[in-house]
Enzyme design. Structure first.
Site, mmCIF file in Angstrom:
data_model
loop_
_atom_site.group_PDB
_atom_site.id
_atom_site.type_symbol
_atom_site.label_atom_id
_atom_site.label_comp_id
_atom_site.label_asym_id
_atom_site.label_seq_id
_atom_site.Cartn_x
_atom_site.Cartn_y
_atom_site.Cartn_z
ATOM 1 N N ASN A 1 26.244 -11.788 -11.978
ATOM 2 C CA ASN A 1 26.987 -10.813 -11.174
ATOM 3 C C ASN A 1 26.408 -10.912 -9.764
ATOM 4 O O ASN A 1 25.509 -10.167 -9.401
ATOM 5 C CB ASN A 1 26.818 -9.402 -11.750
ATOM 6 C CG ASN A 1 27.497 -8.354 -10.876
ATOM 7 O OD1 ASN A 1 28.360 -8.677 -10.060
ATOM 8 N ND2 ASN A 1 27.100 -7.100 -11.036
ATOM 9 N N PRO A 2 26.895 -11.868 -8.974
ATOM 10 C CA PRO A 2 26.305 -12.098 -7.647
ATOM 11 C C PRO A 2 26.864 -11.110 -6.629
ATOM 12 O O PRO A 2 27.830 -10.398 -6.918
ATOM 13 C CB PRO A 2 26.803 -13.513 -7.322
ATOM 14 C CG PRO A 2 28.143 -13.582 -7.990
ATOM 15 C CD PRO A 2 28.054 -12.736 -9.232
ATOM 16 N N PHE B 1 19.968 -2.598 -6.974
ATOM 17 C CA PHE B 1 21.377 -2.301 -7.244
ATOM 18 C C PHE B 1 21.492 -1.536 -8.567
ATOM 19 O O PHE B 1 20.871 -1.924 -9.563
ATOM 20 C CB PHE B 1 22.125 -3.643 -7.326
ATOM 21 C CG PHE B 1 23.594 -3.555 -7.577
ATOM 22 C CD1 PHE B 1 24.483 -3.384 -6.525
ATOM 23 C CD2 PHE B 1 24.107 -3.681 -8.864
ATOM 24 C CE1 PHE B 1 25.856 -3.339 -6.754
ATOM 25 C CE2 PHE B 1 25.466 -3.632 -9.107
ATOM 26 C CZ PHE B 1 26.346 -3.461 -8.048
HETATM 27 C C1 LIG Z 1 25.649 -7.208 -7.334
HETATM 28 S S1 LIG Z 1 23.906 -7.217 -7.577
HETATM 29 C C2 LIG Z 1 23.895 -7.413 -9.344
HETATM 30 C C3 LIG Z 1 22.607 -7.093 -9.997
HETATM 31 C C4 LIG Z 1 22.639 -7.157 -11.528
HETATM 32 N N1 LIG Z 1 22.990 -8.492 -11.983
HETATM 33 C C5 LIG Z 1 23.635 -6.166 -12.074
HETATM 34 O O1 LIG Z 1 24.709 -6.559 -12.543
HETATM 35 O O2 LIG Z 1 23.345 -4.976 -12.023
HETATM 36 C C6 LIG Z 1 23.453 -8.816 -6.977
HETATM 37 C C7 LIG Z 1 21.972 -9.149 -7.051
HETATM 38 O O3 LIG Z 1 21.792 -10.486 -6.579
HETATM 39 C C8 LIG Z 1 20.622 -10.554 -5.768
HETATM 40 N N2 LIG Z 1 20.790 -11.730 -4.908
HETATM 41 C C9 LIG Z 1 21.466 -11.840 -3.741
HETATM 42 N N3 LIG Z 1 21.447 -13.093 -3.288
HETATM 43 C C10 LIG Z 1 20.729 -13.815 -4.194
HETATM 44 C C11 LIG Z 1 20.348 -15.185 -4.298
HETATM 45 N N4 LIG Z 1 20.706 -16.057 -3.366
HETATM 46 N N5 LIG Z 1 19.602 -15.575 -5.336
HETATM 47 C C12 LIG Z 1 19.219 -14.682 -6.297
HETATM 48 N N6 LIG Z 1 19.547 -13.375 -6.262
HETATM 49 C C13 LIG Z 1 20.296 -12.939 -5.221
HETATM 50 C C14 LIG Z 1 20.588 -9.218 -5.071
HETATM 51 O O4 LIG Z 1 19.310 -8.914 -4.576
HETATM 52 C C15 LIG Z 1 21.065 -8.295 -6.186
HETATM 53 O O5 LIG Z 1 19.981 -7.838 -6.954
#
Ligand SMILES: C[S@@+](CC[C@H](N)C(=O)[O-])C[C@H]1O[C@@H](n2cnc3c(N)ncnc32)[C@H](O)[C@@H]1O
Length: 282
Positions: A186-187, A92
């Site tokens: 930031n999920p 992302f």
């Molecule tokens: C919206 S992106 C945000 C990435 C980063 N925090 C940013 O702000 O640029 C959400 C991230 O959460 C990860 N993700 C999704 N589900 C997850 C989970 N259950 N546990 C950990 N990471 C997860 C995704 O792969 C992605 O990299």
């Protein structure tokens, strides 16, 4: 490269629907030429023309950008607060609005505090935090192995001491339950079934980074908040980004969890509600 040529590239990108065509034209030329944007602007003013090989490289970059490949995938980097991060397919691209989470996370953290980022992607948040506050112990977790590899690469390139684990946020850091001062996240939060308008997002950001796992997009954020409640010490703080339409629904969902006091929502610079803070009730 003179004004006319930049204008030509800008027009081509505008025709392809690129929202900031002149900015992208200059950024792509800077990348093709191996120069900074300021140097390209100077060359533009002086009417200086780049060598033929640079112009060839620029043409293929512009062709790709016209098909809506993200600018950051073409240049290979993006800026986030004071750091530069490598990005590309499989991770992302950090957004400017997420920078606010770092300010919210750093407010009132005591010297030497413990901060955890859940869902770290490229590592933008924990790496910026560690760069700005080297006294803090900072850890992060990411589910997707591809994104995790980008985060580790960024950590190593920046030389910052941040432990980045690969796994699910919902069960992360069993060794740190009840000990954490700040959890930031930031999920993924886009409602399942919603199709992002921008092709750069729809076709290039990984799905796992976008969709929140339910019709309202809140299943994963609420699960992540529940894990944060387990990880935080009493009076520890949660900072979480959300969509602008979730400024009421996410605080309501956290109120229902029963673990939180002082739930507050925060607007970004354009006055849209984009982040929540809450304190772990004792
Ligand atoms: C919206 S992106 C945000 C990435 C980063 N925090 C940013 O702000 O640029 C959400 C991230 O959460 C990860 N993700 C999704 N589900 C997850 C989970 N259950 N546990 C950990 N990471 C997860 C995704 O792969 C992605 O990299």
């Amino acid at each position: 490269m003179g004004h006319d040529e930049i204008r030509e590239v800008t027009a081509r990108l505008a025709e392809a629907g690129i929202p900031s065509p002149e900015h992208d034209a200059v950024a792509l030329l800077a990348h093709a030429w191996g120069r900074s944007v300021a140097e390209v602007r100077h060359a533009q003013v002086m009417g200086r023309t780049p060598p033929a090989d640079v112009r060839d490289r620029l043409t293929s970059l512009v062709d790709a950008r016209a098909t809506r490949v993200p600018l950051q995938h073409l240049t290979g980097v993006t800026g986030f607060r004071g750091i530069e991060l490598a990005v590309g397919p499989g991770v992302f691209i950090p957004r400017p609005e997420t920078e606010m989470l770092v300010d919210l996370a750093l407010a009132d953290v005591a010297h030497g505090g413990l901060v955890i980022d859940l869902c770290t992607g490229s590592g933008a948040i924990p790496l910026a935090i560690k760069q700005e506050r080297p006294d803090l112990t900072v850890l992060a977790v990411e589910l997707d192995p591809m994104a995790h590899a980008w985060a580790e690469r960024n950590r190593d390139q920046l030389g910052l001491e941040v432990e980045i684990r690969c796994g699910a946020a919902q069960s992360a850091f069993p060794d740190l339950v009840g000990l954490v001062d700040v959890v930031v996240s930031n999920p993924p939060y886009i409602p399942v079934g919603m199709v992002p308008i921008d092709p750069e997002v729809r076709d290039h950001d990984p799905e796992v980074a976008l969709f929140g796992g339910s019709d309202d997009g809140l299943r994963i954020p609420v699960e992540v908040a529940a894990r944060a409640a387990e990880l935080l010490r009493p009076e520890g703080r949660l900072v979480m980004e959300h969509a602008d339409v979730q400024g009421d629904s996410l605080p309501r969902a956290l109120t229902r969890q029963g673990h939180w006091a002082d739930i507050q929502d925060h607007c970004d610079l354009t006055e849209r509600p984009r982040a929540l803070t809450a304190v772990r009730a004792p």
